[in-house]
Design a protein around this motif. Sequence first.
Motif, PDB file in Angstrom:
ATOM      1  N   MET A  24       0.825  -1.208   0.000  1.00 20.63           N
ATOM      2  CA  MET A  24       0.000   0.000   0.000  1.00 20.63           C
ATOM      3  C   MET A  24       0.860   1.261   0.000  1.00 20.63           C
ATOM      4  O   MET A  24       0.974   1.972   1.001  1.00 20.63           O
ATOM      5  N   TRP A  25       1.491   1.514  -1.139  1.00 16.52           N
ATOM      6  CA  TRP A  25       2.283   2.720  -1.300  1.00 16.52           C
ATOM      7  C   TRP A  25       2.428   3.052  -2.774  1.00 16.52           C
ATOM      8  O   TRP A  25       2.130   2.238  -3.647  1.00 16.52           O
ATOM      9  N   VAL A  26       2.882   4.250  -3.040  1.00 13.71           N
ATOM     10  CA  VAL A  26       3.201   4.683  -4.397  1.00 13.71           C
ATOM     11  C   VAL A  26       4.407   5.611  -4.287  1.00 13.71           C
ATOM     12  O   VAL A  26       4.522   6.380  -3.325  1.00 13.71           O
ATOM     13  N   GLU A  27       5.331   5.502  -5.218  1.00 14.03           N
ATOM     14  CA  GLU A  27       6.492   6.396  -5.258  1.00 14.03           C
ATOM     15  C   GLU A  27       6.331   7.384  -6.401  1.00 14.03           C
ATOM     16  O   GLU A  27       5.868   7.016  -7.493  1.00 14.03           O
ATOM     17  N   ALA A  28       6.712   8.632  -6.145  1.00 12.98           N
ATOM     18  CA  ALA A  28       6.562   9.655  -7.177  1.00 12.98           C
ATOM     19  C   ALA A  28       7.652  10.696  -7.041  1.00 12.98           C
ATOM     20  O   ALA A  28       8.078  11.037  -5.928  1.00 12.98           O
ATOM     21  N   GLU A  29       8.112  11.192  -8.179  1.00  9.22           N
ATOM     22  CA  GLU A  29       9.037  12.316  -8.178  1.00  9.22           C
ATOM     23  C   GLU A  29       8.270  13.615  -7.977  1.00  9.22           C
ATOM     24  O   GLU A  29       7.045  13.674  -8.147  1.00  9.22           O
ATOM     25  N   ALA A  30       8.993  14.672  -7.628  1.00  9.03           N
ATOM     26  CA  ALA A  30       8.367  15.914  -7.183  1.00  9.03           C
ATOM     27  C   ALA A  30       7.463  16.552  -8.220  1.00  9.03           C
ATOM     28  O   ALA A  30       6.474  17.207  -7.881  1.00  9.03           O
ATOM     29  N   GLY A  31       7.755  16.384  -9.498  1.00 10.76           N
ATOM     30  CA  GLY A  31       6.961  17.029 -10.536  1.00 10.76           C
ATOM     31  C   GLY A  31       5.718  16.273 -10.950  1.00 10.76           C
ATOM     32  O   GLY A  31       4.957  16.747 -11.806  1.00 10.76           O
TER      33      GLY A  31
ATOM     34  N   ARG B  92      13.356  11.295  -0.561  1.00 13.67           N
ATOM     35  CA  ARG B  92      14.712  11.714  -0.930  1.00 13.67           C
ATOM     36  C   ARG B  92      14.706  13.233  -0.952  1.00 13.67           C
ATOM     37  O   ARG B  92      13.859  13.868  -1.591  1.00 13.67           O
ATOM     38  N   VAL B  93      15.658  13.810  -0.224  1.00 13.12           N
ATOM     39  CA  VAL B  93      15.677  15.252   0.000  1.00 13.12           C
ATOM     40  C   VAL B  93      17.038  15.820  -0.360  1.00 13.12           C
ATOM     41  O   VAL B  93      18.084  15.250  -0.003  1.00 13.12           O
ATOM     42  N   VAL B  94      17.054  16.930  -1.097  1.00 14.18           N
ATOM     43  CA  VAL B  94      18.287  17.665  -1.368  1.00 14.18           C
ATOM     44  C   VAL B  94      18.419  18.753  -0.321  1.00 14.18           C
ATOM     45  O   VAL B  94      17.565  19.647  -0.209  1.00 14.18           O
ATOM     46  N   LEU B  95      19.473  18.684   0.483  1.00 16.06           N
ATOM     47  CA  LEU B  95      19.708  19.662   1.538  1.00 16.06           C
ATOM     48  C   LEU B  95      20.416  20.898   0.976  1.00 16.06           C
ATOM     49  O   LEU B  95      20.942  20.875  -0.150  1.00 16.06           O
ATOM     50  N   PRO B  96      20.439  22.008   1.732  1.00 12.89           N
ATOM     51  CA  PRO B  96      21.009  23.257   1.205  1.00 12.89           C
ATOM     52  C   PRO B  96      22.427  23.140   0.645  1.00 12.89           C
ATOM     53  O   PRO B  96      22.777  23.825  -0.312  1.00 12.89           O
TER      54      PRO B  96
ATOM     55  N   ILE C  96      14.701  20.294  -0.086  1.00 12.59           N
ATOM     56  CA  ILE C  96      13.737  20.125  -1.167  1.00 12.59           C
ATOM     57  C   ILE C  96      13.496  18.640  -1.375  1.00 12.59           C
ATOM     58  O   ILE C  96      14.438  17.874  -1.624  1.00 12.59           O
ATOM     59  N   VAL C  97      12.238  18.227  -1.270  1.00  8.18           N
ATOM     60  CA  VAL C  97      11.870  16.838  -1.527  1.00  8.18           C
ATOM     61  C   VAL C  97      11.858  16.608  -3.038  1.00  8.18           C
ATOM     62  O   VAL C  97      11.168  17.310  -3.776  1.00  8.18           O
ATOM     63  N   VAL C  98      12.650  15.648  -3.501  1.00 10.39           N
ATOM     64  CA  VAL C  98      12.698  15.354  -4.939  1.00 10.39           C
ATOM     65  C   VAL C  98      11.976  14.053  -5.280  1.00 10.39           C
ATOM     66  O   VAL C  98      11.654  13.813  -6.448  1.00 10.39           O
ATOM     67  N   GLU C  99      11.725  13.217  -4.287  1.00 14.64           N
ATOM     68  CA  GLU C  99      10.984  11.973  -4.507  1.00 14.64           C
ATOM     69  C   GLU C  99      10.422  11.512  -3.174  1.00 14.64           C
ATOM     70  O   GLU C  99      11.041  11.719  -2.127  1.00 14.64           O
TER      71      GLU C  99
END
Length: 275
Positions: A13-20, A76-80, A104-107
Amino acid sequence: MRRIRVPEAPAEMWVEAEAGAPWLALEEALDRRGRGLAVYPTSAPRATVGGWLATGGLGVGSFEYGRMHENVLKARVVLPGGELREVDGGELGPSGGAVGRSGIVVEARLRARRADADVPFAIGLPGVGGLLAGIEALLEAGVPLWHAAFLNPAMARARGVEGEGYLLFGAYPEGRSAEVAGGLGRVVRRGKGRLLPLARARRLWGERFFPVMPGHEIPGSARWFVSVGKLSEVLASVERLPELLSVGVAMQGTIGNSGEVLLLSFDAREAGRVP
């Protein structure tokens, strides 16, 4: 940045998605497998995964599952500094910040649910007092709804529903029907309202994203959180605005499982012009 991945196994019970990725694209991908998102934004027709995770809040499904960040299993997060990190959902704050720092969350991997048999409901309630009494009964009884929201009379008119006062509406899994029926009966009695026919409830549910509609300009809006305890004061003030400013306010409230309410308000004249 729009990739979507849905697991094949029915128990996953999940789904993965990129930020866009658009929220509606996730819902469509899950729907083909009899699943749906646990929580998604009321602005889903115009919102992306990354955009709403950055702002957070309550959405469709929050009566059962809480705020959006509570339904992120990992991200997955891109930090400063440019570092890419994978974090647990619990490390994301209400507005998408990661482990105490902005990022910024990218996925993201998001919680899903079985959603092949949801039943909508709608209750007309007279005035602010009726609405508040109904919401309090809903929370006290622990009615096992998936989603609960309300419209003030101006928003109901913008949707073409006249004469019902405030509208409390939402949906629940069909398997909970017996338990929910008793709870909704208590809401009707406490709020001195009436349960609307299923056909009207289905129509309201089908328009749950209104006035954020694909292909149409979004009316200017305001957004804020209040507790159920403060809701009476806020709604009473909104009802006085037409007398003070000659401007009506169309409002929708999304009810969370903690008794918190997300209010979205629009100029009633603009909301009424959305097809």
